[in-house]
Design an enzyme around this catalytic site. Structure first.
Site, mmCIF file in Angstrom:
data_model
loop_
_atom_site.group_PDB
_atom_site.id
_atom_site.type_symbol
_atom_site.label_atom_id
_atom_site.label_comp_id
_atom_site.label_asym_id
_atom_site.label_seq_id
_atom_site.Cartn_x
_atom_site.Cartn_y
_atom_site.Cartn_z
ATOM 1 N N GLU A 309 0.822 -1.210 0.000
ATOM 2 C CA GLU A 309 0.000 0.000 0.000
ATOM 3 C C GLU A 309 0.854 1.258 0.000
ATOM 4 O O GLU A 309 0.598 2.206 0.749
ATOM 5 C CB GLU A 309 -0.937 0.012 1.220
ATOM 6 C CG GLU A 309 -1.882 -1.171 1.258
ATOM 7 C CD GLU A 309 -2.911 -1.109 2.370
ATOM 8 O OE1 GLU A 309 -2.567 -0.591 3.444
ATOM 9 O OE2 GLU A 309 -4.036 -1.573 2.157
ATOM 10 N N ASP A 383 -8.204 -9.059 3.785
ATOM 11 C CA ASP A 383 -7.973 -7.969 4.728
ATOM 12 C C ASP A 383 -9.020 -7.914 5.834
ATOM 13 O O ASP A 383 -9.891 -7.041 5.801
ATOM 14 C CB ASP A 383 -7.976 -6.636 3.954
ATOM 15 C CG ASP A 383 -7.483 -5.491 4.813
ATOM 16 O OD1 ASP A 383 -7.062 -5.751 5.944
ATOM 17 O OD2 ASP A 383 -7.532 -4.340 4.350
ATOM 18 N N GLU A 411 -12.641 -2.705 12.042
ATOM 19 C CA GLU A 411 -12.654 -1.904 10.811
ATOM 20 C C GLU A 411 -13.779 -2.321 9.864
ATOM 21 O O GLU A 411 -14.497 -1.479 9.331
ATOM 22 C CB GLU A 411 -11.294 -2.046 10.122
ATOM 23 C CG GLU A 411 -11.221 -1.343 8.786
ATOM 24 C CD GLU A 411 -9.849 -1.495 8.125
ATOM 25 O OE1 GLU A 411 -8.947 -2.114 8.722
ATOM 26 O OE2 GLU A 411 -9.688 -0.975 7.007
HETATM 27 O O1 GCW Z 1 -6.970 -3.115 6.575
HETATM 28 C C1 GCW Z 1 -6.156 -2.260 5.882
HETATM 29 C C2 GCW Z 1 -6.506 -0.929 6.435
HETATM 30 C C3 GCW Z 1 -5.341 0.033 6.418
HETATM 31 C C4 GCW Z 1 -4.151 -0.673 7.082
HETATM 32 C C5 GCW Z 1 -3.790 -1.893 6.262
HETATM 33 C C6 GCW Z 1 -2.654 -2.685 6.887
HETATM 34 C C7 GCW Z 1 -2.441 0.215 8.478
HETATM 35 O O2 GCW Z 1 -7.597 -0.415 5.748
HETATM 36 O O3 GCW Z 1 -5.733 1.175 7.125
HETATM 37 O O4 GCW Z 1 -3.051 0.182 7.230
HETATM 38 O O5 GCW Z 1 -4.894 -2.747 6.195
HETATM 39 O O6 GCW Z 1 -2.947 -3.655 7.560
HETATM 40 O O7 GCW Z 1 -1.506 -2.347 6.693
#
Ligand code: GCW
Length: 721
Positions: A309, A383, A411
């Site tokens: 990311e 995720d 989340e």
């Molecule tokens: O779940 C996603 C989140 C991001 C997060 C990323 C990760 C810290 O939306 O906010 O960043 O995973 O785990 O690195």
């Protein structure tokens, strides 16, 4: 005179409220007065003569806890004695300290418990019976004391029973995604509890309560900062701040870790590169690490998110994860530090299937990582979705130490407006059979087993803690923190046991409360999956803030859209990950690949995760896929309403403050469940063009309206997203 009277009325009112109100601050350490006379007298006897075999800061922490517990539960201070034989009732110390009074068998038994385990129970010595709490290290004694206090609160204490316990996982860790400006990425409970600006001078008393809560669960490590890291945390100023926290946490057996930004050599080191093979870069990290240890001699190590990311990493320099991780691991090794490297990776270029990315990058590196490296893997390959099959990396490598990363902060699971107890979901993952490296292997056994005796094992959880008075925003978020700690200690535990324990500690032992709250908790995860992402659907939430439904999200990077994941079209729905599709399924053991490749064999909860199927595909209960989807969404809403009703029936049995807090949030949860059902079903209907089945409550509202909703100020958003 009038003033004085008013003042005294005010004081008595506020005293009254401070006694009767329960704002949840005390978590599961509320230590309510003991009512049962028998239990009270047993605990009183123990508190009447406490003898410590020696002195150290952990014993001081134990004394502080006993002072508090005894005061609140017995309304009296404990009595500490220096007379070991005549006055003492309870003995505490390490196996070494007690060696004179222990038989060889007892010593052997305790030494098998490792450094964090404890032994507690009756101990006969020279014709008298004492109660003893013994660890191999002082922290074991601390864990034994918390376990004793837990048994008093849950009324399970029995002075004649011997109890031994030790953790199955070495590093039991919270990961805070806390930024230095106190915002919290994916945080829904206020701001970060780390007040970096006022540190090191000002020490918030809350830090100690945080340490107590963690120690009471056996959590022994904490990474203070966001994995989307800020290099400033590695500057001297911040080391001095982190040192204060490390010093406070040490007596509670908690080690501090920090996140390391891979490009720090450029950002704070004045170098032109962060290439892990560059001698100046190697020198930078060595010096930084040495400096860190000069402030925090037992610093835990670094946690790194790299090449994921947009975070910097070794790939920028043509190096792989092992080269990046090992360079940092080498800097930490002389100090006994750990390097935790995350497997949550996906590159800038969108791949055919994000599901496959971690295995593609890490399998070829099996056996390339140093012994003090742990690869931290999320529970599933996408995720932290409401439900995911376990990550295929568990079981795919034999010579790489893998640790688990769960997400405690919700989340994708209702954030802080919804009651979703996560233990059943974690239990499902931990108990999943991987079939590799052996037929009996499960995700839990993979995590619990060190590659060799020098490797450490790890379970991490992304924290849901913030400055809200009750720490977690939703009172039931506390149950997830609690459950995480319990499962990190023993990944084999079941969610029902954990729920029961938490309920008793939180609400007392009223049987009606226990039965009803347990039912709510244990059904809550399945309810959420039903109204959010049934039958293996995933990643269909609102963009960026991830709050609420967004199955229509499209545009921009493909694997950040919902369409990429549900692939609904006029013919059907689901992501084909079998050999006719992305073939991500082949990353699992052959037993799994074989079973799950058949849409009639795969557990239905994962159906659309791995298969793209026609809308009229027949489910096991005879419904078509379309009818099944509609029924799941509808039954999720009904379950949420049931939870609300069950809770309402507890009015008067739970203190008004916590009752109304949860009552209001459950009303929001029902609205949000309806919102999910209506918008997802209306959206999918706009693609399937099929009528809703008659047996469900017909979704209401206007799809365009749902699509138009925007939440620019939703909490927890990443600033850059
Ligand atoms: O779940 C996603 C989140 C991001 C997060 C990323 C990760 C810290 O939306 O906010 O960043 O995973 O785990 O690195």
């Amino acid at each position: 005179m009038l003033k004085a009277t008013l003042l005294s009325i005010f004081i008595s009112i506020s005293l009254f409220f401070s006694v009767s109100a329960n704002d949840g601050y005390n978590l599961w350490l509320d230590y309510r007065p003991i009512q049962n006379p028998e239990l009270k007298s047993q605990f009183k006897t123990l508190m009447d003569g406490i003898y410590f075999f020696g002195e150290n800061p952990t014993y001081q922490a134990i004394k502080n806890e006993l002072d508090l517990a005894s005061d609140k539960m017995l309304n009296q201070a404990p009595v500490y004695t220096n007379e070991r034989l005549s006055n003492s009732k309870i003995w505490m110390g390490t196996r070494d300290q007690l060696s004179q009074v222990l038989s060889l068998t007892q010593q052997g038994e305790i030494s098998n418990l490792g450094q964090d385990g404890y032994w507690r129970g009756p101990l006969d010595f020279e014709g008298k019976t004492y109660y003893a709490i013994i660890g191999n290290k002082p922290v074991g004694v601390l864990y034994g004391v918390y376990n004793l206090l837990n048994s008093i609160q849950t009324k399970t204490f029995n002075k004649s029973i011997k109890i031994t316990d030790s953790p199955k996982v070495k590093v039991r860790m919270l990961n805070h995604w806390d930024n230095l400006d106190r915002t919290v990425e994916r945080g829904y409970a206020g701001f970060s509890i780390w007040d970096w600006h006022k540190l090191p001078g000002y020490v918030d008393p809350r830090y100690i309560d945080y340490a107590r809560a963690n120690a009471s669960l056996g959590i022994n490590a904490v990474s203070l900062t966001n994995v989307n890291a800020n290099a400033l945390i590695l500057t001297t100023d911040f080391m001095k701040k982190a040192k204060v926290l490390a010093d406070l946490f040490r007596p509670y057996g908690i080690k501090v870790f920090l996140t390391a930004r891979f490009s720090a050599p450029i950002q704070i080191g004045g170098l032109k590169t962060a290439d892990p093979l560059d001698p100046d870069v190697i020198k930078f990290w060595k010096e930084k690490t040495d400096e860190m240890y000069s402030y925090i001699p037992d610093f835990g190590g670094f946690l790194v998110k790299a090449n994921s990311e947009g975070q910097p990493g070794p790939h920028e320099y043509g190096r792989n994860h092992a080269e990046g991780a090992n360079m940092l691991a080498d800097a930490l090794a002389p100090h006994g530090g750990l390097l935790i490297w995350r497997a949550f990776v996906y590159s800038h270029e969108v791949d055919e299937d994000r599901h496959k990315q971690a295995n593609l990058e890490f399998e070829p590196l099996d056996s390339k990582f140093k012994e003090n490296v742990i690869i931290q893997v999320k529970n599933g390959a996408i995720d932290f979705q409401p439900r995911e099959p376990f990550h295929p990396l568990f079981g795919a490598v034999n010579n790489t130490q893998l640790g688990m990363e769960f997400q405690i902060t919700q989340e994708y699971l209702g954030q802080a407006t919804q009651l979703v107890f996560l233990a059943p979901m974690w239990e499902e993952v931990l108990k999943s059979k991987t079939y590799q490296p052996n037929q009996n292997a499960t995700v839990a056994s993979v995590i619990e087993t060190p590659i060799n005796k020098n490797h450490k094992t790890l379970i991490a959880g992304v924290s849901n803690i913030g400055t809200d008075r009750n720490w977690t925003g939703h009172l039931f978020g506390q149950a997830n923190w609690y459950a995480f700690g319990k499962l990190a200690w023993n990944p084999e535990l079941d969610s029902k046991t954990i729920a029961e324990e938490w309920i008793k500690l939180t609400f007392g032992d009223n049987p009606d409360v226990l039965t009803k709250v347990e039912k709510i908790m244990l059904e809550s995860h399945e309810a959420a999956v039903d109204y959010m992402t049934p039958l293996g659907l995933h990643h269909i939430m609102g963009r960026s803030h991830h709050y609420g439904p967004g199955p229509w999200v499209t545009g921009g990077r493909a694997d950040w859209t919902s369409l990429y994941y549900h692939r609904a079209d006029s013919l059907g729905i689901g992501f084909d990950r079998t050999s006719t599709g992305s073939n991500a399924l082949a990353q699992y053991a052959p037993e799994i690949t074989h079973n799950w490749s058949d849409p009639n064999e795969i557990p239905e909860k994962f159906l659309l995760w791995f298969h793209h199927l026609p809308w009229d595909f027949k489910l096991k209960n005879g419904m078509t896929l379309w009818e099944g989807i509609a029924n799941h969404y509808d039954s999720g809403v009904k379950k949420a309403r049931e939870m609300e009703k069950t809770w309402a029936s507890l009015e008067g049995e739970i203190d008004p403050e916590r009752f109304h807090h949860v009552e209001q949030l459950l009303a929001i949860q029902v609205e949000e469940a309806e919102w999910w059902r209506n918008s997802c079903l209306l959206y999918f209907q706009s693609i399937s063009h099929l009528p809703f089945p008659n047996n469900i409550e017909q979704p209401v509202g206007d799809l365009e309206y749902y699509k138009s909703l925007s939440f620019p100020n939703a909490p927890g958003i990443r600033p850059s997203w």
